[in-house]
Design a protein around this motif. Structure first.
Motif, short mmCIF file in Angstrom:
data_model
loop_
_atom_site.label_atom_id
_atom_site.label_comp_id
_atom_site.label_asym_id
_atom_site.label_seq_id
_atom_site.Cartn_x
_atom_site.Cartn_y
_atom_site.Cartn_z
N LEU A 1 0.83 -1.21 0.00
CA LEU A 1 0.00 0.00 0.00
C LEU A 1 0.86 1.26 0.00
CD1 LEU A 1 -2.83 -1.02 2.49
CD2 LEU A 1 -3.04 -0.67 0.01
N ARG A 2 1.99 1.20 0.72
CA ARG A 2 2.91 2.34 0.71
C ARG A 2 3.44 2.56 -0.70
NH1 ARG A 2 5.44 3.30 6.30
NH2 ARG A 2 7.02 4.55 5.21
N ALA A 3 3.77 1.47 -1.38
CA ALA A 3 4.29 1.58 -2.75
C ALA A 3 3.23 2.15 -3.69
CB ALA A 3 4.77 0.21 -3.23
N GLN A 4 1.99 1.72 -3.53
CA GLN A 4 0.91 2.23 -4.37
C GLN A 4 0.69 3.72 -4.11
OE1 GLN A 4 -2.77 -0.09 -4.52
NE2 GLN A 4 -1.63 -1.91 -3.91
N THR A 5 0.78 4.11 -2.85
CA THR A 5 0.61 5.53 -2.50
C THR A 5 1.71 6.37 -3.14
OG1 THR A 5 -0.41 4.95 -0.37
CG2 THR A 5 0.49 7.17 -0.60
N ASN A 6 2.94 5.90 -3.04
CA ASN A 6 4.06 6.62 -3.64
C ASN A 6 3.93 6.71 -5.15
OD1 ASN A 6 5.32 7.15 -1.22
ND2 ASN A 6 6.50 5.25 -1.23
N THR B 1 -3.62 14.48 1.49
CA THR B 1 -4.58 14.97 2.48
C THR B 1 -4.96 13.94 3.52
OG1 THR B 1 -6.56 14.37 1.18
CG2 THR B 1 -5.52 16.50 0.70
N CYS B 2 -4.58 12.70 3.35
CA CYS B 2 -4.94 11.62 4.27
C CYS B 2 -3.78 11.30 5.20
CB CYS B 2 -5.34 10.38 3.49
SG CYS B 2 -5.73 8.96 4.54
N GLY B 3 -3.98 11.50 6.50
CA GLY B 3 -2.93 11.25 7.47
C GLY B 3 -2.55 9.78 7.56
N THR B 4 -3.50 8.89 7.30
CA THR B 4 -3.22 7.46 7.37
C THR B 4 -2.15 7.04 6.38
OG1 THR B 4 -5.48 6.98 8.11
CG2 THR B 4 -4.25 5.15 7.14
N ALA C 1 4.05 7.21 4.01
CA ALA C 1 4.63 6.82 2.72
C ALA C 1 5.49 7.92 2.12
CB ALA C 1 3.52 6.45 1.74
N VAL C 2 5.21 9.17 2.47
CA VAL C 2 5.95 10.29 1.89
C VAL C 2 7.44 10.19 2.21
CG1 VAL C 2 6.23 12.81 1.92
CG2 VAL C 2 3.94 11.81 1.89
N ALA C 3 7.76 9.66 3.38
CA ALA C 3 9.16 9.54 3.79
C ALA C 3 9.94 8.60 2.89
CB ALA C 3 9.25 9.08 5.24
N ASP C 4 9.25 7.74 2.14
CA ASP C 4 9.92 6.79 1.26
C ASP C 4 10.46 7.46 0.00
OD1 ASP C 4 9.15 4.85 3.07
OD2 ASP C 4 7.36 4.28 1.94
N ILE C 5 9.94 8.64 -0.31
CA ILE C 5 10.36 9.36 -1.51
C ILE C 5 11.51 10.28 -1.11
CG2 ILE C 5 9.64 10.84 -3.42
CD1 ILE C 5 6.77 9.95 -2.90
N LYS C 6 12.71 9.85 -1.34
CA LYS C 6 13.89 10.57 -0.82
C LYS C 6 14.16 11.88 -1.55
CE LYS C 6 14.48 7.31 2.12
NZ LYS C 6 14.07 7.53 3.51
N ARG C 7 13.94 11.89 -2.85
CA ARG C 7 14.21 13.10 -3.63
C ARG C 7 13.01 13.40 -4.54
NH1 ARG C 7 20.58 12.56 -5.57
NH2 ARG C 7 21.48 12.50 -3.45
N PRO C 8 11.95 13.93 -3.97
CA PRO C 8 10.76 14.22 -4.78
C PRO C 8 11.06 15.28 -5.83
CG PRO C 8 10.58 15.22 -2.61
CD PRO C 8 11.78 14.34 -2.56
N PRO C 9 10.50 15.13 -7.02
CA PRO C 9 10.74 16.11 -8.08
C PRO C 9 10.13 17.47 -7.80
CG PRO C 9 9.08 14.52 -8.75
CD PRO C 9 9.66 14.01 -7.47
N PRO D 1 7.80 19.65 -4.36
CA PRO D 1 7.41 19.49 -2.94
C PRO D 1 6.19 18.59 -2.78
CG PRO D 1 7.90 21.79 -3.42
CD PRO D 1 7.89 21.08 -4.74
N ILE D 2 6.29 17.61 -1.89
CA ILE D 2 5.16 16.75 -1.54
C ILE D 2 4.86 17.00 -0.08
CG2 ILE D 2 4.30 14.39 -1.33
CD1 ILE D 2 6.09 13.59 -3.65
N VAL D 3 3.70 17.57 0.18
CA VAL D 3 3.34 18.05 1.51
C VAL D 3 2.30 17.15 2.15
CG1 VAL D 3 2.28 19.96 2.79
CG2 VAL D 3 3.84 20.44 0.89
N ARG D 4 2.58 16.73 3.38
CA ARG D 4 1.58 16.03 4.18
C ARG D 4 0.73 17.08 4.88
NH1 ARG D 4 4.10 11.40 7.98
NH2 ARG D 4 2.06 11.81 8.96
N ALA D 5 -0.58 17.04 4.67
CA ALA D 5 -1.46 18.04 5.27
C ALA D 5 -1.42 17.98 6.80
CB ALA D 5 -2.89 17.84 4.78
N ASP D 6 -1.30 16.78 7.36
CA ASP D 6 -1.28 16.68 8.82
C ASP D 6 -0.01 17.27 9.42
OD1 ASP D 6 0.30 14.63 7.77
OD2 ASP D 6 -0.44 13.08 9.13
#
Length: 218
Positions: free
Chosen positions: A52-57, A73-76, A80-88, A90-95
């Motif tokens: 599921l983490r891979a699908q989210t990424n 927008t989903c805190g649950t 997964a965002v932490a798995d993307i080390k060098r995002p192209p 900004p990827i922002v977690r709303a929480d």
């Protein structure tokens, strides 16, 4: 600037659209993608699996390919965002954006959390950020607000959320934060204290700020 959102609740589209409008973004500047099955799978199995983490990424990176910033927008799904080390982009977690905004205000932070299942994760996240500012955090479970939300009585739900915020201010809160994106619609109903913090506004502010910082470094 083009911002894309990854949601797991279709109902959250409206509150993020309203926050974007307040910031001066045009409808054509934002894009929504709703993947409810990702959250449903976590709820069903009780775990945020590697698959599921891979699908989210995968979805986040697909959105990033055609955006200047992406907001999850989903805190649950947030870890997964932490798995993307060098995002192209900004990827922002709303929480996280909300917790950081509350910590910046400091003082006594009261977080209103409707869903009982989210209480511990919310407390951990806000406490982590507040500790950097010597602020205190109290997470208040407003179960009656959640019951009204699930019953579909949205207006009563928002009134109850605002009333809970007023009560927190009367009890001495420096700032109140609404833990769930959909609670943002109650901000305008609060009559006491400063304007409560909500994740749609906090996330969009963080996304535009990080985008501007990247442009400045380019």
């Amino acid at each position: 600037m083009r911002i894309s959102f990854l949601h797991t609740m279709d109902g959250n589209r409206q509150v993020f659209e309203q926050a974007a409008k307040t910031l001066g973004l045009r409808p054509e500047d934002i894009h929504h993608e709703v993947r409810a099955y990702l959250r449903e799978a976590v709820d069903r199995t009780g775990a945020f699996s590697d698959e599921l983490r891979a699908q989210t990424n995968q979805r986040l990176l697909a959105l990033a390919a055609d955006s200047d910033a992406v907001i999850l927008t989903c805190g649950t799904l947030g870890p997964a965002v932490a798995d993307i080390k060098r995002p192209p982009v900004p990827i922002v977690r709303a929480d996280i954006a909300l917790a950081a905004a509350a910590a910046e205000v400091g003082g006594r932070i009261v977080v209103l959390c409707a869903a009982e299942s989210a209480i511990e994760a919310t407390r951990k996240l806000f406490t982590e950020h507040a500790s950097k500012r010597a602020a205190s955090v109290e997470v208040v479970h407003v179960g009656h607000v959640w019951a009204l939300f699930k019953a579909g009585d949205i207006q009563a739900c928002l009134v109850a959320a605002a009333s809970s915020a007023d009560a927190a201010y009367e009890a001495g809160a420096t700032v109140v934060a609404f833990a769930h994106p959909w609670m943002a619609a109650a901000v305008g109903l609060v009559q006491k204290g400063r304007r409560p913090l909500d994740s749609p506004s906090a996330a969009l502010h963080a996304a535009t700020q990080r985008f501007s910082e990247r442009l400045g470094r380019a």
